[in-house]
Design an enzyme around this catalytic site. Structure first.
Site, short mmCIF file in Angstrom:
data_model
loop_
_atom_site.label_atom_id
_atom_site.label_comp_id
_atom_site.label_asym_id
_atom_site.label_seq_id
_atom_site.Cartn_x
_atom_site.Cartn_y
_atom_site.Cartn_z
N GLU A 121 0.86 -0.76 0.00
CA GLU A 121 -0.10 0.01 0.35
C GLU A 121 0.96 1.33 0.15
OE1 GLU A 121 -3.87 -2.03 2.11
OE2 GLU A 121 -2.46 -1.01 3.94
N LYS A 170 -7.17 -5.52 10.70
CA LYS A 170 -8.07 -4.83 10.21
C LYS A 170 -9.24 -4.22 11.72
CE LYS A 170 -10.50 -1.40 8.19
NZ LYS A 170 -11.33 -1.03 6.20
N ASP A 176 -10.73 2.83 4.25
CA ASP A 176 -9.22 2.11 3.60
C ASP A 176 -8.10 3.10 2.86
OD1 ASP A 176 -10.98 -0.22 5.02
OD2 ASP A 176 -10.39 -1.32 2.83
N ASP A 210 -16.33 -6.42 8.97
CA ASP A 210 -17.18 -5.22 8.65
C ASP A 210 -18.78 -5.34 9.11
OD1 ASP A 210 -16.14 -6.66 6.95
OD2 ASP A 210 -16.18 -5.18 4.64
N ASP A 212 -0.60 0.14 10.42
CA ASP A 212 -0.02 -1.62 10.49
C ASP A 212 0.85 -2.27 10.10
OD1 ASP A 212 -2.03 -2.33 13.02
OD2 ASP A 212 -3.34 -3.60 11.84
O1 LIG Z 1 -3.79 -5.88 9.53
C1 LIG Z 1 -4.24 -5.83 8.44
C2 LIG Z 1 -5.16 -5.64 7.45
C3 LIG Z 1 -5.86 -4.90 6.68
N1 LIG Z 1 -6.18 -3.65 7.09
C4 LIG Z 1 -6.55 -2.96 6.55
O2 LIG Z 1 -7.46 -2.74 6.30
C5 LIG Z 1 -7.59 -2.43 4.79
C6 LIG Z 1 -8.23 -3.54 3.14
O3 LIG Z 1 -7.17 -4.12 3.04
P1 LIG Z 1 -7.69 -4.77 1.74
O4 LIG Z 1 -6.01 -5.60 1.82
O5 LIG Z 1 -7.54 -3.70 0.84
O6 LIG Z 1 -8.81 -5.40 1.33
P2 LIG Z 1 -10.24 -5.39 0.49
O7 LIG Z 1 -10.87 -6.63 -0.02
O8 LIG Z 1 -10.65 -4.35 -0.74
O9 LIG Z 1 -10.75 -4.87 1.94
C7 LIG Z 1 -12.33 -5.09 1.50
O10 LIG Z 1 -12.96 -5.76 2.29
C8 LIG Z 1 -11.94 -5.94 4.05
C9 LIG Z 1 -12.91 -6.86 4.67
O11 LIG Z 1 -14.35 -7.02 4.62
C10 LIG Z 1 -12.91 -4.69 4.86
O12 LIG Z 1 -12.52 -4.48 5.79
C11 LIG Z 1 -12.68 -2.96 3.68
O13 LIG Z 1 -13.31 -2.12 4.41
C12 LIG Z 1 -12.97 -3.67 2.01
O14 LIG Z 1 -12.74 -2.51 1.49
C13 LIG Z 1 -7.21 -1.81 4.31
O15 LIG Z 1 -6.37 -0.81 4.67
C14 LIG Z 1 -5.20 -2.57 4.79
O16 LIG Z 1 -4.26 -1.31 5.00
C15 LIG Z 1 -5.75 -3.40 8.52
O17 LIG Z 1 -5.28 -2.03 9.32
N2 LIG Z 1 -4.71 -4.37 9.81
MN LIG Z 2 -9.14 -2.37 -0.89
#
Ligand SMILES: O=c1ccn([C@@H]2O[C@H](COP(=O)(O)OP(=O)(O)O[C@H]3O[C@H](CO)[C@@H](O)[C@H](O)[C@H]3O)[C@@H](O)[C@H]2O)c(=O)[nH]1
Ligand SMILES: [Mn+2]
Length: 760
Positions: free
Chosen positions: A114, A290, A314, A460, A143
């Site tokens: 990221e 998260k 995010d 979520d 994180d």
């Molecule tokens: O240990 C962790 C893992 C992830 N994240 C954050 O979680 C977000 C989502 O991660 P990403 O890899 O982008 O996953 P997505 O599948 O795109 O995320 C979708 O799916 C997630 C799980 O449902 C939701 O939390 C998110 O808001 C939603 O955008 C990012 O901002 C990460 O930085 C953390 O802060 N800590």
């Molecule tokens: Mn995402």
């Protein structure tokens, strides 16, 4: 008067029940009769001791699962609504000075996946909300515990001093700098016409300077002293020099980058608060991904600013509509309903999707169509990016009056909040840092009844559901100008792995004590239980997919015919069908009717074009055949104690991949096991279809018996076309790796051969 329109002189919002409601309900009634007939047919036609007993049982199971899922998902169609908001009336209901304060949480987890510049862009886009600056506090949770991310944010904070007044002065509607500086066509012309060229260029140069610095630090992999301007900054980065500091093991780092009460922008106006927080990590304590990060933010922010409204986004999303907070307030400040609302959910929308959306990255069904349905029953599901949450909802039921959110905490919180500045108040920073420590939560209710709930990769979904069970409501807000736009995976692998993680998360809820079909039924409606239940078992879709995608095909190879006969005759007009078995019509009806309904909804109601619709249905098949199957395996491993890791979606863009994506070419490229599953489906169907056709031409031509099975193979075949292309004649980097083709060919061989024994 429209449905739900307020009689007040200055309504903040209104809603309309969707006109498709009545036709949908009529269709429901007709279709359910078809399902009953089908199940009756299965029951009466199970022939004991016949050669096709096992396939018949399996097909009955597949149809049972499909029927159950169909029934559950009717909750989305029961009463869809569309809402409107009237932000122009907000000023008549509440004074600008009385607007509530807002805490924004941005999560990031890895500087390499990221890029910190993306995080900075996200942060700047929300710092520049069209909302009183002194009422906004933006927190970034890192994180990844990365000095590069902090460095980038530090530069971002400096740039904000110029950027925020610039946005305000020219009333920019795109306030994410990366987007504002990269506009083309009419958007760019409009921008140029309203901003003096010199001023625009000066700002752009300033942005580029920041980008260069961050790029340099990223290249170095650390922040050298010469990149920092004073001793104060050096002190901050000294923390990373401590012995044993790693990403997985480090103390809490909290850094106030901008302090609203002290700092002003170049025009002299106060700035929003801007705070960096990297919670403590220890190899010995699970950090709950998260959800854990957000809970640390909820607590730290409760000590530092404690705004009644919290926005979570995010780092791969940015604000595209600076009015977003005001739109959310049109619901949250509603004099009657407002206090019952836990969150206002904006749908995640995406930037740069190719014209026919080959990977269905838009996710129109789960992100827009279904939430409109859920909105009608007061139960929009929470999506981690884009909800404006009522802080109280993190602390318990709407009726709960006093909760101790800081158990075991001796600090005098209220007293601490009285102190004027927060960075000067060591006490506040120490307290905020302490509640972000990794052992703080032990023995508390955080993650259980407080904050984001633990126990699922889709924190979520689980959290939103639990809030609904406590009696909170939620609403969906989908403005014409999307509030947030984000990045999405542009390679098929990442796209499927992302759905695999979601599937695992959903089943974690479905197979836990919080299974929506049974949990909280006293507090929520049947429809809500059905809708959430549908999601929580959605990955079961793998069962009918495996059965319908493999079984009839293997049976065809071994001359076992499973479906009603369709006599086919050749006439002068070409092929003509004379159907003797009425059950054939039932199968045809059930199959076609859902597809047609889905198409009508997508095309006429949501304006999805035919090609995108085709791609969408193809992706759902692909997801079922890969992501769902793998999430099931993961769930089983999880039960025996092997915890899967959060597979972060990479936001780094490869140029070649981007080119392929723009040209709408599927991107395989890596030898991911997820492709083995997909390729195996494709090959089994190819073999079966070719076998069937050859049999018709060269052997006995029994088309009537095998027509349905042949159709099924043909359907998968057509959907698998990009897979065959990638296996056979593509030469670019996105072709199917030979290893994957070989393994799936072997599995196909074994399947075709071994199934022969099963049928003997
Ligand atoms: O240990 C962790 C893992 C992830 N994240 C954050 O979680 C977000 C989502 O991660 P990403 O890899 O982008 O996953 P997505 O599948 O795109 O995320 C979708 O799916 C997630 C799980 O449902 C939701 O939390 C998110 O808001 C939603 O955008 C990012 O901002 C990460 O930085 C953390 O802060 N800590
Ligand atoms: Mn995402």
């Amino acid at each position: 008067m429209k449905n739900g329109e307020k009689t007040s002189a200055f309504p903040l919002n209104s809603y309309e029940v969707h006109p498709r409601t009545i036709p949908s309900r009529v269709f429901m009634l007709i279709y359910v009769c078809g399902i009953i007939a089908l199940l009756y047919h299965h029951l009466t036609s199970l022939r004991i001791h016949s050669v096709d007993l096992l396939p018949s049982i399996l097909l009955s199971i597949a149809d049972l699962v499909l029927s159950f899922m169909w029934v559950a998902c009717q909750a989305f169609r029961w009463c869809p609504v569309r809402r409107k908001v009237y932000p122009e009336n907000l000023s008549k209901v509440v004074d600008e000075d009385d607007l509530p304060t807002l805490d924004v949480f941005i999560c990031t987890a890895d500087p390499y996946q990221e890029p910190p510049m993306e995080v900075v862009n996200t942060a700047l886009s929300v710092l520049a909300f069209d909302y009183p600056s002194n009422k906004i506090s933006v927190y970034v949770s890192d994180d990844g515990g990365s000095q590069m991310t902090l460095f980038a944010l530090l530069q971002g904070a400096k740039f904000a001093r110029e950027w925020l007044p610039f946005c305000r002065k020219h009333n920019l509607n795109k306030r994410c700098p990366k987007v504002a500086f990269n506009q083309h066509g009419s958007d760019a012309d409009q921008l140029r016409s309203c901003i003096p060229q010199e001023e625009f260029l000066r700002m752009k140069v300033s942005y580029e300077e920041m980008r260069t610095k961050v790029k340099h630090v990223m290249k170095q992999g650390c922040v050298d002293d010469d990149m920092l301007v004073n001793e104060e900054e050096r002190q901050v980065f000294n923390k990373w020099k401590a012995n044993g500091f790693t990403r997985q093991d480090h103390p809490t780092i909290i850094q106030v980058l901008i302090e609203s009460l002290k700092d002003v922008d170049v025009s002299g106006t106060s700035l929003p608060n801007f705070i960096y927080l990297s919670r403590q990590k220890s190899k010995h304590i699970h950090h709950n991904y998260k959800a854990g990060a957000l809970n640390a933010l909820i607590r730290a922010s409760a000590i530092m600013t404690s705004a009644p409204i919290v926005l979570c986004i995010d780092c791969d999303m940015y604000c595209n509509n600076p009015q977003a907070p005001r739109l959310a307030l049109c619901h949250l400040l509603d004099p009657i309903e407002g206090s019952k609302i836990a969150f206002v959910q904006f749908p995640p929308r995406f930037r740069g999707i190719n014209p026919s959306d080959i990977y269905n990255s838009e996710f129109t069904r789960p992100y827009i169509i279904n939430p409109e349905g859920l909105d009608g029953i007061g139960a929009v599901n929470c999506v981690g990016s884009g909800p404006f949450v009522n802080r109280k909802a993190f602390y318990g039921a709407p009726t709960q009056s006093k909760v101790n959110i800081f158990p075991g905490f001796n600090g005098d919180r209220e007293g601490a909040l009285d102190r004027i500045t927060m960075s000067s108040s060591k006490l506040i920073l120490e307290a905020a840092s302490r509640v972000a420590d990794c052992n703080y939560e032990q023995g508390t209710n955080w993650g259980l009844t407080l904050g984001f709930r633990y126990g699922s990769m889709v924190e979520d979904f689980l959290t939103g559901f639990r809030m609904q069970c406590e009696g909170w409501r939620s609403v969906f807000c989908n403005p014409t100008t999307p509030a947030f736009l984000g990045d999405f995976p542009i390679s098929l692998n990442f796209s499927l792995v992302q759905v695999q993680r979601w599937s695992l998360g959903l089943t974690e809820v479905g197979f836990s004590k919080y299974c929506p079909f049974i949990f909280g039924t006293k507090n929520h409606s049947l429809l809500m239980g059905m809708a959430y239940g549908f999601y929580s078992i959605w990955p079961l879709w793998a069962i009918p997919m495996i059965i319908y995608g493999v079984l009839p095909q293997l049976c065809l190879i071994h001359n076992i015919y499973l479906f009603p006969k369709v006599p086919v005759t050749f006439s002068k007009l070409g092929l003509s069908f004379k159907v003797s078995d009425p059950w054939f019509y039932l199968y045809a009806y059930l199959f076609l009717a859902t597809y047609i309904q889905d198409f009508i909804e997508s095309y006429y109601v949501y304006g999805i074009n035919l090609k995108s619709w085709w791609n969408e249905q193809r992706m759902w098949l692909m997801r079922a055949a890969s992501s769902c199957v793998f999430s099931f395996i993961e769930l089983i491993l999880y039960q025996i104690g092997i915890t899967p890791d959060f597979s972060l979606t990479s936001k780094v863009i490869d140029d070649e991949q981007q080119k392929r994506y723009n040209r709408e070419i599927f991107d395989f490229g890596v030898d991911s096991p997820i492709f083995v599953s997909l390729s195996t489906f494709a090959l089994v169907n190819l073999v079966s279809f070719s076998f069937g056709i050859m049999k018709i031409i060269f052997i006995d031509g029994k088309l009537e018996e095998m027509l349905v099975q042949l159709f099924l193979s043909g359907f998968v075949l057509v959907n698998s076309w990009p897979i065959y292309e990638a296996m056979v004649w593509r030469k670019d980097g996105g072709r199917m790796p030979a290893k994957v083709t070989l393994i799936s060919a072997l599995i196909t061989l074994v399947l075709c051969y071994a199934s022969g024994f099963a049928t003997k």
